[in-house]
Every structure is written in C-alpha cells, then in structure tokens.
Design a protein around this motif. Structure first.
Motif, PDB file in Angstrom:
ATOM      1  N   HIS A  69      40.171  43.676  52.197  1.00  0.00           N
ATOM      2  CA  HIS A  69      40.533  44.507  51.049  1.00  0.00           C
ATOM      3  C   HIS A  69      39.580  45.702  51.040  1.00  0.00           C
ATOM      4  O   HIS A  69      38.358  45.523  50.950  1.00  0.00           O
ATOM      5  CB  HIS A  69      40.424  43.713  49.750  1.00  0.00           C
ATOM      6  CG  HIS A  69      41.326  42.519  49.696  1.00  0.00           C
ATOM      7  ND1 HIS A  69      42.483  42.499  48.950  1.00  0.00           N
ATOM      8  CD2 HIS A  69      41.241  41.305  50.296  1.00  0.00           C
ATOM      9  CE1 HIS A  69      43.075  41.327  49.081  1.00  0.00           C
ATOM     10  NE2 HIS A  69      42.331  40.581  49.901  1.00  0.00           N
ATOM     11  N   ASN A  73      48.593  46.280  46.646  1.00  0.00           N
ATOM     12  CA  ASN A  73      47.617  45.695  45.728  1.00  0.00           C
ATOM     13  C   ASN A  73      47.045  46.777  44.821  1.00  0.00           C
ATOM     14  O   ASN A  73      46.776  47.897  45.267  1.00  0.00           O
ATOM     15  CB  ASN A  73      46.479  45.032  46.511  1.00  0.00           C
ATOM     16  CG  ASN A  73      46.910  43.736  47.167  1.00  0.00           C
ATOM     17  OD1 ASN A  73      47.886  43.123  46.752  1.00  0.00           O
ATOM     18  ND2 ASN A  73      46.198  43.315  48.201  1.00  0.00           N
ATOM     19  N   PRO A 126      39.950  42.674  44.960  1.00  0.00           N
ATOM     20  CA  PRO A 126      39.891  41.478  44.113  1.00  0.00           C
ATOM     21  C   PRO A 126      38.535  41.393  43.403  1.00  0.00           C
ATOM     22  O   PRO A 126      37.617  42.165  43.731  1.00  0.00           O
ATOM     23  CB  PRO A 126      40.059  40.338  45.123  1.00  0.00           C
ATOM     24  CG  PRO A 126      39.576  40.905  46.414  1.00  0.00           C
ATOM     25  CD  PRO A 126      39.939  42.355  46.394  1.00  0.00           C
ATOM     26  N   PHE A 146      42.905  35.431  51.140  1.00  0.00           N
ATOM     27  CA  PHE A 146      44.224  35.679  50.546  1.00  0.00           C
ATOM     28  C   PHE A 146      44.532  37.168  50.591  1.00  0.00           C
ATOM     29  O   PHE A 146      43.634  38.006  50.736  1.00  0.00           O
ATOM     30  CB  PHE A 146      44.281  35.178  49.109  1.00  0.00           C
ATOM     31  CG  PHE A 146      43.297  35.860  48.191  1.00  0.00           C
ATOM     32  CD1 PHE A 146      43.636  37.027  47.521  1.00  0.00           C
ATOM     33  CD2 PHE A 146      42.035  35.329  47.999  1.00  0.00           C
ATOM     34  CE1 PHE A 146      42.734  37.664  46.685  1.00  0.00           C
ATOM     35  CE2 PHE A 146      41.119  35.964  47.162  1.00  0.00           C
ATOM     36  CZ  PHE A 146      41.472  37.127  46.504  1.00  0.00           C
ATOM     37  N   ASP A 147      45.795  37.490  50.445  1.00  0.00           N
ATOM     38  CA  ASP A 147      46.228  38.884  50.453  1.00  0.00           C
ATOM     39  C   ASP A 147      46.493  39.371  49.032  1.00  0.00           C
ATOM     40  O   ASP A 147      45.683  40.073  48.440  1.00  0.00           O
ATOM     41  CB  ASP A 147      47.478  39.024  51.319  1.00  0.00           C
ATOM     42  CG  ASP A 147      47.957  40.470  51.425  1.00  0.00           C
ATOM     43  OD1 ASP A 147      47.251  41.368  50.930  1.00  0.00           O
ATOM     44  OD2 ASP A 147      49.029  40.698  52.004  1.00  0.00           O
ATOM     45  N   THR A 148      47.633  38.977  48.468  1.00  0.00           N
ATOM     46  CA  THR A 148      48.030  39.500  47.157  1.00  0.00           C
ATOM     47  C   THR A 148      47.737  38.539  46.005  1.00  0.00           C
ATOM     48  O   THR A 148      47.768  38.942  44.850  1.00  0.00           O
ATOM     49  CB  THR A 148      49.534  39.823  47.152  1.00  0.00           C
ATOM     50  OG1 THR A 148      50.270  38.633  47.471  1.00  0.00           O
ATOM     51  CG2 THR A 148      49.846  40.890  48.183  1.00  0.00           C
ATOM     52  N   ALA A 149      47.481  37.277  46.305  1.00  0.00           N
ATOM     53  CA  ALA A 149      47.239  36.292  45.238  1.00  0.00           C
ATOM     54  C   ALA A 149      46.300  35.203  45.744  1.00  0.00           C
ATOM     55  O   ALA A 149      46.296  34.889  46.936  1.00  0.00           O
ATOM     56  CB  ALA A 149      48.558  35.666  44.772  1.00  0.00           C
ATOM     57  N   PHE A 150      45.515  34.646  44.850  1.00  0.00           N
ATOM     58  CA  PHE A 150      44.591  33.576  45.207  1.00  0.00           C
ATOM     59  C   PHE A 150      45.367  32.383  45.765  1.00  0.00           C
ATOM     60  O   PHE A 150      46.407  31.995  45.215  1.00  0.00           O
ATOM     61  CB  PHE A 150      43.802  33.114  43.980  1.00  0.00           C
ATOM     62  CG  PHE A 150      42.680  34.035  43.596  1.00  0.00           C
ATOM     63  CD1 PHE A 150      41.453  33.957  44.231  1.00  0.00           C
ATOM     64  CD2 PHE A 150      42.855  34.977  42.598  1.00  0.00           C
ATOM     65  CE1 PHE A 150      40.422  34.806  43.881  1.00  0.00           C
ATOM     66  CE2 PHE A 150      41.823  35.829  42.240  1.00  0.00           C
ATOM     67  CZ  PHE A 150      40.599  35.741  42.885  1.00  0.00           C
ATOM     68  N   LYS A 163      43.686  27.336  44.066  1.00  0.00           N
ATOM     69  CA  LYS A 163      44.099  27.120  42.673  1.00  0.00           C
ATOM     70  C   LYS A 163      42.960  26.613  41.802  1.00  0.00           C
ATOM     71  O   LYS A 163      43.100  26.569  40.571  1.00  0.00           O
ATOM     72  CB  LYS A 163      45.273  26.141  42.623  1.00  0.00           C
ATOM     73  CG  LYS A 163      44.969  24.761  43.194  1.00  0.00           C
ATOM     74  CD  LYS A 163      46.202  23.874  43.162  1.00  0.00           C
ATOM     75  CE  LYS A 163      45.934  22.491  43.769  1.00  0.00           C
ATOM     76  NZ  LYS A 163      47.141  21.642  43.748  1.00  0.00           N
ATOM     77  N   TYR A 187      39.936  28.083  41.839  1.00  0.00           N
ATOM     78  CA  TYR A 187      38.945  29.162  41.817  1.00  0.00           C
ATOM     79  C   TYR A 187      38.216  29.228  40.477  1.00  0.00           C
ATOM     80  O   TYR A 187      38.830  29.215  39.408  1.00  0.00           O
ATOM     81  CB  TYR A 187      39.646  30.493  42.097  1.00  0.00           C
ATOM     82  CG  TYR A 187      38.742  31.706  42.080  1.00  0.00           C
ATOM     83  CD1 TYR A 187      37.881  31.955  43.134  1.00  0.00           C
ATOM     84  CD2 TYR A 187      38.771  32.594  41.007  1.00  0.00           C
ATOM     85  CE1 TYR A 187      37.056  33.075  43.125  1.00  0.00           C
ATOM     86  CE2 TYR A 187      37.956  33.712  40.989  1.00  0.00           C
ATOM     87  CZ  TYR A 187      37.094  33.944  42.053  1.00  0.00           C
ATOM     88  OH  TYR A 187      36.277  35.046  42.028  1.00  0.00           O
TER      89      TYR A 187
END
Length: 341
Positions: free
Chosen positions: A28, A64, A68, A90-94, A97, A99
């Motif tokens: 990112h 994005n 992040p 991750f790319d667009t979402a975690f 689960k 975190y």
C-alpha cells in the motif's frame, strides 16, 4: 523503518500472508512516485532473490481510499508529502477477522509468513542501502532470517503455556509474570530513555535487551560489570537482571516511552495541555484515563437455594406449632394450679 528523509517502509499485518495457500503481500503506497517506485523496485528484486519462491509482492488496488491503519499515518500528518509503503497480507479488506482483539493470538499467526516478510524486507533494505548497482545473487541469498528464532519468539511473546518463562527471555531479564501482557500500561514518573525497570513491562524490557544485543558491536568494557562501567558514548548495560552484573554493549537501541501529545510532565507531575485547534495531532489525539483502582469496592449478595427456603419454612411452622402447644399446656397447668388454691 525510514529509508530516506522522505521514504518510510512499514511492516503491517503479515501473519495471515500464507493463509489458505495464498502467498501474497500487498504494498500500500502513498506520497511521491520517485521514491516509492525505487522501493517497489527493490521489493520485487528481493522477491526474485528468494530461493523458496512462492511469495509475491503486488501493488494494492488503486481504488483503495488510502493506506490502511498504520504508523505511517503519523508521518503523513506531520508531512503530507512523505512517501511510504505499508506491507500487508490483504488488499482491500482485512482477512484477519480477529484484528485488534484478544483472539488475535498465536493460533491465528503463520510463522512462515512472518519469516518470508522479514527476509523480503531485510533484502530490500540491503538493496536500497547499497551503493552497488549490480548486486550479486550470492550477496542477497546470504541474507536470511532464522526461522527457529522466529518460532521461539512467537512462543515466548504470544503464548501463556511457556510464555516469558522460556529460556530466551530468561537469558535477558527476570520476568515478573509467565503470561505476556499486551496491556499498554500507565506511564509513571518522568519520561526518559532509562526508566526505572519496575515501571516497564516484561515484554518491553525483554525486547529492549534483545534488540540492544542483536544490533550491538563489541565493547571494550565487555568483561566489566555494569552499569557503572558503561561510560563510553553509545554504551548500554544489558542482561543486568539475570545476574546483577550485566554486560556493556555499544548499540543505538533506545527505550522510547509513548504518551499523548496533549500531556506534559512538569513539576514532578503530569499535566493535561489545553486543546489547540491549530494542531492537527491534537484533534485526533484524545486523552484516556482509567479508574483509581484503590477506590473500587465490591459487595456480593448470595441467594439461597429453594431447598434451604423450604427448610426454613418447615422450621418456622414447627416452631409455631411447638409454641402453640407449649402455650396450651402452660395455660392448662396454671388454670389447674389456681383451682387447687
């Protein structure tokens, strides 16, 4: 890690990088293109040098809204032109689960992903720091991460089964607890790079001692006990908890206490600074406090079971009947006695 005056590389969430066989880390990016492209190029070159293969660096989706959650955000608040890269799994979402929850523990981490990410970043930094344009493959392949040490660190710092009682930790400090705590703690006294050890958590003390030794160079006073003998510039005293003597090493490792920008230590106490709307950090830096634990009291009320209530009822009825019979008998006895008189 600051690569140059305006380039930052941060390792974010990488523990799920090999989850379900997917061996991809996402970069990112933010800031200037020149420095960022140079770092991305070094990352891809480091990726190609990994003999194990299987790990891939991909640019995060351009859709994005930004980077992040990361420490890089603090750099950007100070200077919005700062270039930086955050490596994530991750790319667009975690994909993690758990975190930032208490369930994000050792069972939720793939040590192989951490080893791969560490190897990748280490080689990338070497490429960026090297003056040689044509680095040999052997030079890069010589940079490897000790996988067994990574596994040992994970077990010591993220597990309560062995935890801080592991030999690695006890080689540096004398831990107060076996189970490592992730509680940030409360800063006590004046902020300093050499605080009273009783105010510093087990994990912080271990990490400081561990990094100080691993990044150190030999000291002339290595055979002398410390901290009295560590007088030369850049010398630190480590392992003093284990034998009461310690070892002098030359290292740039420092303990840096973290506290709110709205707090200031003066006149032997912490004071809350007034809000300043012109300071962007002040607007996003709320101050949290915790209760004074010495004033908390707890009162517990117990509720008896139904059997106990029934027993009390029966005893009450029995006492009533006994009292009635006693009154009747006493009354008859007194009446008879009065007639005899």
């Amino acid at each position: 890690m600051e690569i140059s005056q305006s380039e930052v590389v941060e390792i974010g969430s990488v523990g799920k990088g090999f989850d379900q066989g997917v061996k991809t880390l996402f970069a990112h990016t933010t800031g200037g293109l020149s420095a960022t492209n140079e770092t991305l190029s070094a990352l891809h070159r480091a990726q190609d040098s990994l003999e194990t293969g299987g790990i891939k660096i991909s640019n995060a989706s351009a859709s994005n809204p930004g980077i992040p959650p990361s420490s890089l955000m603090s750099f950007l608040r100070k200077n919005s032109q700062t270039s930086g890269i955050v490596l994530e799994d991750f790319d667009t979402a975690f994909i993690n689960k758990f975190y930032h929850s208490h369930l994000d523990d050792l069972s939720n981490i793939n040590s192989s992903a951490i080893v791969a990410a560490a190897s990748l970043v280490a080689r990338t930094l070497y490429i960026l720091a090297s003056d040689k344009k044509n680095l040999s493959a052997s030079a890069l392949s010589a940079i490897n991460v000790n996988a067994s040490l990574v596994d040992e660190l994970l077990g010591c710092l993220l597990s309560c089964e062995l935890g801080l009682s592991c030999e690695l930790v006890k080689d540096y400090i004398s831990p107060a607890n076996t189970c490592p705590s992730n509680y940030v703690g409360v800063i006590v006294g004046e902020p300093t790079s050499t605080p009273y050890t009783g105010y510093v958590s087990d994990v912080s003390r271990f990490v400081w001692n561990f990094l100080a030794e691993k990044t150190s160079i030999p000291s002339k006073n290595a055979s002398s006990s410390c901290p009295q003998a560590c007088n030369n510039n850049g010398e630190l005293c480590i392992k003093v908890e284990t034998d009461g003597k310690g070892v002098c090493v030359i290292s740039s490792t420092r303990y840096v206490p973290a506290y709110s920008t709205r707090l200031k230590f003066e006149s032997e106490t912490w004071n809350l600074l007034p809000r300043n709307s012109s300071e962007p950090m002040d607007l996003e830096d709320p101050v949290w406090t915790e209760s004074n634990w010495e004033m908390i009291r707890l009162r517990v009320y117990t509720v008896q079971g139904a059997a106990y209530d029934h027993l009390i009822l029966l005893l009450g009825i029995a006492v009533t009947i006994f009292a009635y019979v006693l009154i009747v008998v006493t009354r008859a006895f007194i009446t008879k006695a009065l007639k005899l008189d």
